[in-house]
Motif scaffolding. Structure first.
Motif, PDB file in Angstrom:
ATOM      1  N   TRP A 286       0.805  -0.949  -0.035  1.00 12.64           N
ATOM      2  CA  TRP A 286      -0.076  -0.022   0.108  1.00 12.64           C
ATOM      3  C   TRP A 286       0.819   1.181   0.007  1.00 12.64           C
ATOM      4  N   SER A 287       1.899   1.162   0.506  1.00 15.21           N
ATOM      5  CA  SER A 287       2.977   2.519   0.232  1.00 15.21           C
ATOM      6  C   SER A 287       3.172   2.950  -1.055  1.00 15.21           C
ATOM      7  N   ALA A 288       2.901   1.635  -2.101  1.00 14.20           N
ATOM      8  CA  ALA A 288       3.217   2.165  -3.428  1.00 14.20           C
ATOM      9  C   ALA A 288       1.782   2.441  -4.352  1.00 14.20           C
ATOM     10  N   PHE A 289       0.632   1.730  -3.803  1.00 17.09           N
ATOM     11  CA  PHE A 289      -0.462   2.037  -4.441  1.00 17.09           C
ATOM     12  C   PHE A 289      -1.367   2.920  -3.759  1.00 17.09           C
ATOM     13  N   LEU A 290      -1.445   3.411  -2.509  1.00 15.86           N
ATOM     14  CA  LEU A 290      -2.267   4.117  -1.776  1.00 15.86           C
ATOM     15  C   LEU A 290      -1.939   5.658  -2.113  1.00 15.86           C
ATOM     16  N   PRO A 291      -2.661   6.698  -2.563  1.00 21.24           N
ATOM     17  CA  PRO A 291      -2.079   7.996  -2.349  1.00 21.24           C
ATOM     18  C   PRO A 291      -1.800   8.422  -0.781  1.00 21.24           C
ATOM     19  N   GLN A 295      -2.537   7.000   3.386  1.00 22.82           N
ATOM     20  CA  GLN A 295      -1.730   6.583   4.169  1.00 22.82           C
ATOM     21  C   GLN A 295      -1.588   6.820   5.597  1.00 22.82           C
ATOM     22  N   GLY A 296      -1.886   8.025   5.681  1.00 24.48           N
ATOM     23  CA  GLY A 296      -2.121   8.756   7.189  1.00 24.48           C
ATOM     24  C   GLY A 296      -0.686   8.796   7.881  1.00 24.48           C
ATOM     25  N   LYS A 297      -0.977   8.371   9.213  1.00 27.03           N
ATOM     26  CA  LYS A 297       0.249   8.334  10.137  1.00 27.03           C
ATOM     27  C   LYS A 297       0.886   6.957  10.086  1.00 27.03           C
ATOM     28  N   TYR A 298       0.468   6.080   9.316  1.00 27.68           N
ATOM     29  CA  TYR A 298       0.759   4.544   9.137  1.00 27.68           C
ATOM     30  C   TYR A 298       1.967   4.509   8.460  1.00 27.68           C
ATOM     31  N   ASN A 299       3.127   3.681   8.781  1.00 22.41           N
ATOM     32  CA  ASN A 299       4.360   3.349   7.869  1.00 22.41           C
ATOM     33  C   ASN A 299       4.226   1.970   7.613  1.00 22.41           C
ATOM     34  N   TYR A 300       4.286   1.725   6.224  1.00 24.28           N
ATOM     35  CA  TYR A 300       4.246   0.410   5.738  1.00 24.28           C
ATOM     36  C   TYR A 300       5.242  -0.732   6.292  1.00 24.28           C
ATOM     37  N   SER A 301       4.878  -1.753   6.899  1.00 23.15           N
ATOM     38  CA  SER A 301       5.504  -2.863   7.271  1.00 23.15           C
ATOM     39  C   SER A 301       5.111  -4.266   6.577  1.00 23.15           C
ATOM     40  N   ALA A 302       5.936  -4.937   5.827  1.00 17.11           N
ATOM     41  CA  ALA A 302       5.543  -6.048   5.216  1.00 17.11           C
ATOM     42  C   ALA A 302       4.977  -7.222   6.201  1.00 17.11           C
ATOM     43  N   PRO A 303       3.878  -7.767   6.031  1.00 12.75           N
ATOM     44  CA  PRO A 303       3.623  -8.824   6.794  1.00 12.75           C
ATOM     45  C   PRO A 303       4.511  -9.952   7.072  1.00 12.75           C
ATOM     46  N   LEU A 352     -12.041  -2.124   4.503  1.00 14.63           N
ATOM     47  CA  LEU A 352     -11.937  -2.633   3.115  1.00 14.63           C
ATOM     48  C   LEU A 352     -11.598  -1.442   2.171  1.00 14.63           C
ATOM     49  N   ARG A 353     -11.462  -0.081   2.658  1.00 11.78           N
ATOM     50  CA  ARG A 353     -11.390   1.060   1.974  1.00 11.78           C
ATOM     51  C   ARG A 353     -10.001   0.862   0.965  1.00 11.78           C
ATOM     52  N   ASP A 354      -8.944   0.532   1.624  1.00 12.53           N
ATOM     53  CA  ASP A 354      -7.765   0.368   0.750  1.00 12.53           C
ATOM     54  C   ASP A 354      -7.732  -0.606  -0.323  1.00 12.53           C
ATOM     55  N   ASP A 355      -8.380  -1.792  -0.078  1.00 11.49           N
ATOM     56  CA  ASP A 355      -8.487  -2.748  -1.057  1.00 11.49           C
ATOM     57  C   ASP A 355      -9.071  -2.175  -2.415  1.00 11.49           C
ATOM     58  N   GLY A 356     -10.194  -1.417  -2.316  1.00  9.94           N
ATOM     59  CA  GLY A 356     -10.812  -0.798  -3.345  1.00  9.94           C
ATOM     60  C   GLY A 356      -9.939   0.359  -4.003  1.00  9.94           C
ATOM     61  N   VAL A 357      -9.370   1.045  -3.135  1.00  9.59           N
ATOM     62  CA  VAL A 357      -8.614   2.228  -3.718  1.00  9.59           C
ATOM     63  C   VAL A 357      -7.337   1.824  -4.506  1.00  9.59           C
ATOM     64  N   MET A 358      -6.354   0.622  -3.881  1.00 10.51           N
ATOM     65  CA  MET A 358      -5.571  -0.049  -4.498  1.00 10.51           C
ATOM     66  C   MET A 358      -5.968  -0.535  -5.872  1.00 10.51           C
ATOM     67  N   TYR A 359      -7.045  -1.197  -6.137  1.00  9.74           N
ATOM     68  CA  TYR A 359      -7.492  -1.605  -7.200  1.00  9.74           C
ATOM     69  C   TYR A 359      -7.779  -0.820  -8.124  1.00  9.74           C
ATOM     70  N   ALA A 360      -8.688   0.121  -8.020  1.00 13.96           N
ATOM     71  CA  ALA A 360      -8.718   1.282  -8.556  1.00 13.96           C
ATOM     72  C   ALA A 360      -7.622   1.717  -9.256  1.00 13.96           C
ATOM     73  N   ALA A 361      -6.652   2.251  -8.318  1.00 21.10           N
ATOM     74  CA  ALA A 361      -5.184   2.596  -8.852  1.00 21.10           C
ATOM     75  C   ALA A 361      -4.517   1.643  -9.932  1.00 21.10           C
ATOM     76  N   ARG A 362      -4.612   0.486  -9.612  1.00 20.05           N
ATOM     77  CA  ARG A 362      -3.863  -0.755 -10.585  1.00 20.05           C
ATOM     78  C   ARG A 362      -4.676  -0.948 -11.803  1.00 20.05           C
ATOM     79  N   LEU A 363      -6.029  -0.762 -11.912  1.00 20.10           N
ATOM     80  CA  LEU A 363      -6.490  -0.822 -12.987  1.00 20.10           C
ATOM     81  C   LEU A 363      -6.357   0.473 -14.036  1.00 20.10           C
ATOM     82  N   ARG A 364      -6.297   1.533 -13.120  1.00 20.62           N
ATOM     83  CA  ARG A 364      -5.773   2.601 -14.305  1.00 20.62           C
ATOM     84  C   ARG A 364      -4.594   2.555 -14.917  1.00 20.62           C
ATOM     85  N   ARG A 365      -3.862   2.223 -13.980  1.00 20.55           N
ATOM     86  CA  ARG A 365      -2.273   2.029 -14.511  1.00 20.55           C
ATOM     87  C   ARG A 365      -2.324   0.944 -15.580  1.00 20.55           C
TER      88      ARG A 365
END
Length: 410
Positions: A286-291, A295-303, A352-365
């Protein structure tokens, strides 16, 4: 005695207020109505937990009360003809405009997939029945509402396969002719888990060499699209939000794949990925696909990747979470490029917000035409709350905008 009675009433009132009150964000309209609605869902969830704990009935068995309570008998009315049928062995409810005289005009069609985390819900629930009738009237369309089998009795891929069989059956020229449907104006749509199934079906149809007819559009309403990272910013921000807290969404995912409770516990701590599924985390980074605003105050950490987590491995549920039929967000860009035009609805206050946002971004790309409609005051499930006493203005607005998009694009 009188003082004791007053004290008891005050105590009950204070406890009730404490239980009902939820710190719901000010941006959400009709906050108290949402609190009261959520109070019912939370109470049922607590009852379901207790029932499972003492061995009376499993959690989802108790939660099915929502489905039973909302069930209606789909019947024809003055404007809509309703039939219950089998498409390749799968139950469907078909809604059609009542013919006027010798009307032979080819119509649009919408294949609709209900939500409920693959474990709850039904095409025969009142809100879905009303939505189908509204689409028939406003779009002059045929609506096929699918009654796919549910987990935990039927784990993945059974619900998906039921839906795919229905879509394949319907997309035959002889069947479309039977319902006076234009082969070039067919949509697949669904909300929540139904959005997941709609996205997965859209992808698989494009890869099916035997499939001649294709969908014109896909409409995904607050869809759930990946099970690899259950700690995205929206999962963190909205972990206690009505109507879908993080614990419930994780439970839905877990029950979709397996009845093994150790896998649920692994998913709760985001340590459920195997090396096989971890190789696909690049598609949900999500650090790559979310505006940045999402992302807010959160830092990406891979599961965390675990070698074994509740049956994880080549034959366990970790194999399922890596399957794009379960997690449509996991396909490479090349598999997205030929997909039909998309409508993606997301809500700010939804895990589920970010799932949809990332998918929309990837579809556009990938070059797909996408309409992404985000509701800054929206919450999960709002589209289904349009009938008293749980009638929310935002639910009506979402429905109107969704159907309006179909009018212009289908």
């Amino acid at each position: 005695m009188q003082l004791k009675g007053i004290f008891l009433l005050l105590s009950i009132g204070a406890f009730t207020s404490y239980y009902v009150y939820q710190p719901i964000p000010d941006k959400i309209e009709e906050r108290w109505k949402l609190m009261l609605t959520d109070c019912f869902f939370r109470s049922l969830s607590h009852l379901a937990d207790f029932s499972e704990l003492v061995g009376l009935k499993d959690y989802m068995g108790v939660m099915m009360f929502i489905t039973f309570a909302e069930r209606v008998v789909p019947v024809s009315d003055q404007r809509v003809h309703v039939t219950e049928e089998l498409f390749d062995g799968v139950e469907v409810v078909v809604y059609q405009p009542k013919l006027q005289g010798g009307d032979t005009e080819l119509r649009r069609a919408v294949i609709y997939l209900h939500g409920g985390g693959w474990c709850l819900g039904s095409a025969r629930m009142g809100p879905y029945d009303l939505l189908a009738r509204q689409m028939v009237i406003d779009l002059n369309s045929v609506v096929v509402s699918v009654e796919y089998r549910l987990a935990p009795e039927h784990h993945f891929p059974v619900p998906y396969e039921d839906v795919y069989r229905v879509v394949k059956h319907f997309l035959q020229r002889v069947v479309l002719a039977q319902y006076t449907v234009d082969p070039g104006r067919i949509a697949v749509s669904g909300d929540s888990a139904g959005g997941n199934l709609a996205a997965a079906v859209s992808q698989q149809l494009q890869q099916d060499p035997e499939q001649q007819l294709q969908l014109k559009v896909q409409a995904l309403l607050y869809p759930v699209l990946q099970a690899l990272d259950l700690n995205t910013p929206s999962y963190q921000q909205n972990q206690n939000m009505p109507i879908l807290p993080r614990t419930l969404m994780v439970r839905f995912w877990s029950e979709y794949f397996t009845s093994d409770k150790t896998f649920f516990r692994a998913m709760m701590t985001n340590t459920h990925n195997s090396p096989e599924s971890a190789a696909l985390l690049k598609f949900v980074n999500w650090s790559a696909f979310l505006p940045e605003s999402y992302q807010g105050k959160y830092n990406y950490s891979a599961p965390v990747v675990a070698l074994s987590a509740g049956g994880a491995g080549s034959d366990g549920p970790s194999r399922s979470i890596a399957d794009p039929r379960a997690s449509p967000l996991l396909v490479p860009d090349a598999a997205l490029r030929s997909l039909p035009k998309a409508y993606v609805l997301t809500c700010e206050y939804d895990v589920l917000r970010d799932d949809g946002v990332m998918y929309a971004a990837r579809l556009r790309r990938a070059g797909v035409e996408v309409t992404h409609e985000h509701y800054a005051s929206g919450f999960h499930g709002a589209l289904m709350f349009t009938v008293w006493p749980t009638d929310f203005l935002i639910g009506r607005t979402m429905t109107e905008n969704f159907i309006k998009w179909l009018q212009h694009n289908l």
